[in-house]
Design a protein around this motif. Structure first.
Motif, PDB file in Angstrom:
ATOM      1  N   UNK A 173      61.479  22.140 112.148  1.00  0.00           N
ATOM      2  CA  UNK A 173      60.779  23.358 112.555  1.00  0.00           C
ATOM      3  C   UNK A 173      61.426  24.595 111.923  1.00  0.00           C
ATOM      4  N   UNK A 174      62.779  24.617 111.868  1.00  0.00           N
ATOM      5  CA  UNK A 174      63.479  25.728 111.222  1.00  0.00           C
ATOM      6  C   UNK A 174      63.103  25.815 109.746  1.00  0.00           C
ATOM      7  N   UNK A 175      63.074  24.660 109.070  1.00  0.00           N
ATOM      8  CA  UNK A 175      62.709  24.632 107.649  1.00  0.00           C
ATOM      9  C   UNK A 175      61.279  25.121 107.446  1.00  0.00           C
ATOM     10  N   UNK A 176      60.386  24.762 108.365  1.00  0.00           N
ATOM     11  CA  UNK A 176      58.991  25.171 108.245  1.00  0.00           C
ATOM     12  C   UNK A 176      58.858  26.685 108.393  1.00  0.00           C
ATOM     13  N   UNK A 177      59.593  27.256 109.353  1.00  0.00           N
ATOM     14  CA  UNK A 177      59.572  28.717 109.538  1.00  0.00           C
ATOM     15  C   UNK A 177      60.127  29.412 108.296  1.00  0.00           C
ATOM     16  N   UNK A 178      61.224  28.873 107.761  1.00  0.00           N
ATOM     17  CA  UNK A 178      61.826  29.447 106.558  1.00  0.00           C
ATOM     18  C   UNK A 178      60.842  29.433 105.393  1.00  0.00           C
ATOM     19  N   UNK A 179      60.147  28.316 105.194  1.00  0.00           N
ATOM     20  CA  UNK A 179      59.190  28.203 104.101  1.00  0.00           C
ATOM     21  C   UNK A 179      57.997  29.129 104.314  1.00  0.00           C
ATOM     22  N   UNK A 180      57.497  29.179 105.528  1.00  0.00           N
ATOM     23  CA  UNK A 180      56.315  30.000 105.829  1.00  0.00           C
ATOM     24  C   UNK A 180      56.599  31.483 105.579  1.00  0.00           C
ATOM     25  N   UNK A 218      55.213  33.863 102.422  1.00  0.00           N
ATOM     26  CA  UNK A 218      54.437  35.074 102.756  1.00  0.00           C
ATOM     27  C   UNK A 218      55.009  36.297 102.045  1.00  0.00           C
ATOM     28  N   UNK A 219      56.328  36.406 102.021  1.00  0.00           N
ATOM     29  CA  UNK A 219      56.946  37.542 101.341  1.00  0.00           C
ATOM     30  C   UNK A 219      56.689  37.488  99.837  1.00  0.00           C
ATOM     31  N   UNK A 220      56.758  36.282  99.258  1.00  0.00           N
ATOM     32  CA  UNK A 220      56.460  36.148  97.827  1.00  0.00           C
ATOM     33  C   UNK A 220      55.007  36.545  97.554  1.00  0.00           C
ATOM     34  N   UNK A 221      54.105  36.092  98.400  1.00  0.00           N
ATOM     35  CA  UNK A 221      52.683  36.371  98.214  1.00  0.00           C
ATOM     36  C   UNK A 221      52.380  37.864  98.347  1.00  0.00           C
ATOM     37  N   UNK A 280      54.995  23.834  94.338  1.00  0.00           N
ATOM     38  CA  UNK A 280      53.580  24.127  94.096  1.00  0.00           C
ATOM     39  C   UNK A 280      53.126  25.332  94.907  1.00  0.00           C
ATOM     40  N   UNK A 281      53.554  25.400  96.162  1.00  0.00           N
ATOM     41  CA  UNK A 281      53.177  26.528  97.019  1.00  0.00           C
ATOM     42  C   UNK A 281      53.762  27.828  96.496  1.00  0.00           C
ATOM     43  N   UNK A 282      54.961  27.774  95.920  1.00  0.00           N
ATOM     44  CA  UNK A 282      55.592  28.972  95.362  1.00  0.00           C
ATOM     45  C   UNK A 282      54.774  29.494  94.187  1.00  0.00           C
ATOM     46  N   UNK A 283      54.338  28.588  93.314  1.00  0.00           N
ATOM     47  CA  UNK A 283      53.537  29.002  92.165  1.00  0.00           C
ATOM     48  C   UNK A 283      52.215  29.628  92.614  1.00  0.00           C
ATOM     49  N   UNK A 284      51.617  29.054  93.650  1.00  0.00           N
ATOM     50  CA  UNK A 284      50.358  29.616  94.176  1.00  0.00           C
ATOM     51  C   UNK A 284      50.607  31.002  94.766  1.00  0.00           C
ATOM     52  N   UNK A 285      51.718  31.156  95.514  1.00  0.00           N
ATOM     53  CA  UNK A 285      52.043  32.446  96.123  1.00  0.00           C
ATOM     54  C   UNK A 285      52.302  33.507  95.053  1.00  0.00           C
ATOM     55  N   UNK A 286      52.986  33.116  93.963  1.00  0.00           N
ATOM     56  CA  UNK A 286      53.227  34.066  92.877  1.00  0.00           C
ATOM     57  C   UNK A 286      51.919  34.479  92.200  1.00  0.00           C
ATOM     58  N   UNK A 287      51.020  33.509  92.025  1.00  0.00           N
ATOM     59  CA  UNK A 287      49.729  33.833  91.429  1.00  0.00           C
ATOM     60  C   UNK A 287      48.941  34.798  92.316  1.00  0.00           C
ATOM     61  N   UNK A 288      48.969  34.562  93.632  1.00  0.00           N
ATOM     62  CA  UNK A 288      48.289  35.465  94.563  1.00  0.00           C
ATOM     63  C   UNK A 288      48.923  36.854  94.537  1.00  0.00           C
ATOM     64  N   UNK A 289      50.270  36.892  94.406  1.00  0.00           N
ATOM     65  CA  UNK A 289      50.958  38.186  94.325  1.00  0.00           C
ATOM     66  C   UNK A 289      50.521  38.948  93.081  1.00  0.00           C
TER      67      UNK A 289
END
Length: 227
Positions: free
Chosen positions: A12-19, A23-26, A63-72
């Protein structure tokens, strides 16, 4: 002062960290700001959150990081486009027939200067954030080196313990063999003594005088009749 957690990370801690980090990257924010937010939510230090992200969690969300950067990048492009369009519309409005041409000419340099100052401020903030983050990464790297050294020491200790354990096993096997041999000799001796007692009670006095026993070189009793 809020106590900092030292317990193990949970899923759960890891999930919060990733979420939060995604969001900040996006949104175009910095990872350092994300780690500070996660640290407040989980009761951990930003450095601990950064170390956890870079050492383990980040690999699971490439993969999620690349998507977030593209959205940013899309958000930045849209924002610049809206800003550029709004400023252009403003200049065109001021430059339209019937408006004050001098005012329009004065506004155009002012808008350019404002945009340049804003970009410089954003660039300065980004560099400061990077420097702070790199410093924390340096501390995290030192901690990783310490953990690696500790792991190496533990591996050496485990190796020594295994060698000692093997040596003890060999010694135990040797002792067991000696015990088995002694036990066999003892059982053989008991059988000889028992046979000797039986022979002693079977004969009469004369036979007892004529019969005696002696021990050979192997430790066995032999019956000897006197002539």
């Amino acid at each position: 002062m809020v106590a900092q957690r030292q317990d193990a990370w949970t899923e759960e801690d890891d999930l919060i960290l990733a979420e939060v980090t995604l969001r900040h990257i996006r949104e175009g924010s910095t990872q350092l700001a994300a780690f500070e937010e996660v640290g407040q939510r989980l009761g951990r230090t930003p450095a601990a959150c950064g170390f956890r992200w870079n050492s383990l969690v980040r690999k699971k969300y490439e993969s999620a990081i690349q998507i977030a950067k593209a959205q940013r990048n899309q958000l930045k492009a849209r924002s610049k486009k809206r800003t550029s369009t709004a400023e252009s519309d403003r200049v065109q409005e001021l430059s339209a027939p019937g408006t004050n041409q001098e005012l329009a000419q004065e506004m155009t340099p002012e808008l350019d200067v404002r945009t340049e100052v804003t970009e410089q401020a954003e660039s300065t903030l980004t560099y400061d954030d990077v420097i702070r983050f790199l410093r924390q990464q340096k501390e995290s790297y030192k901690k990783m080196r310490q953990v690696d050294q500790l792991l190496n020491q533990k591996e050496e200790e485990i190796k020594k313990l295994r060698e000692e354990n093997e040596q003890v096993k060999k010694e135990l096997e040797s002792i067991q063999k000696e015990y088995d041999m002694m036990n066999e000799d003892y059982q053989a001796l008991m059988r000889i003594m028992d046979r000797a007692r039986k022979l002693a009670f079977l004969g009469d006095d004369e036979q007892e005088e004529r019969i005696s026993f002696k021990m050979d070189k192997n430790g066995n009793l032999e019956r000897v009749e006197k002539g």
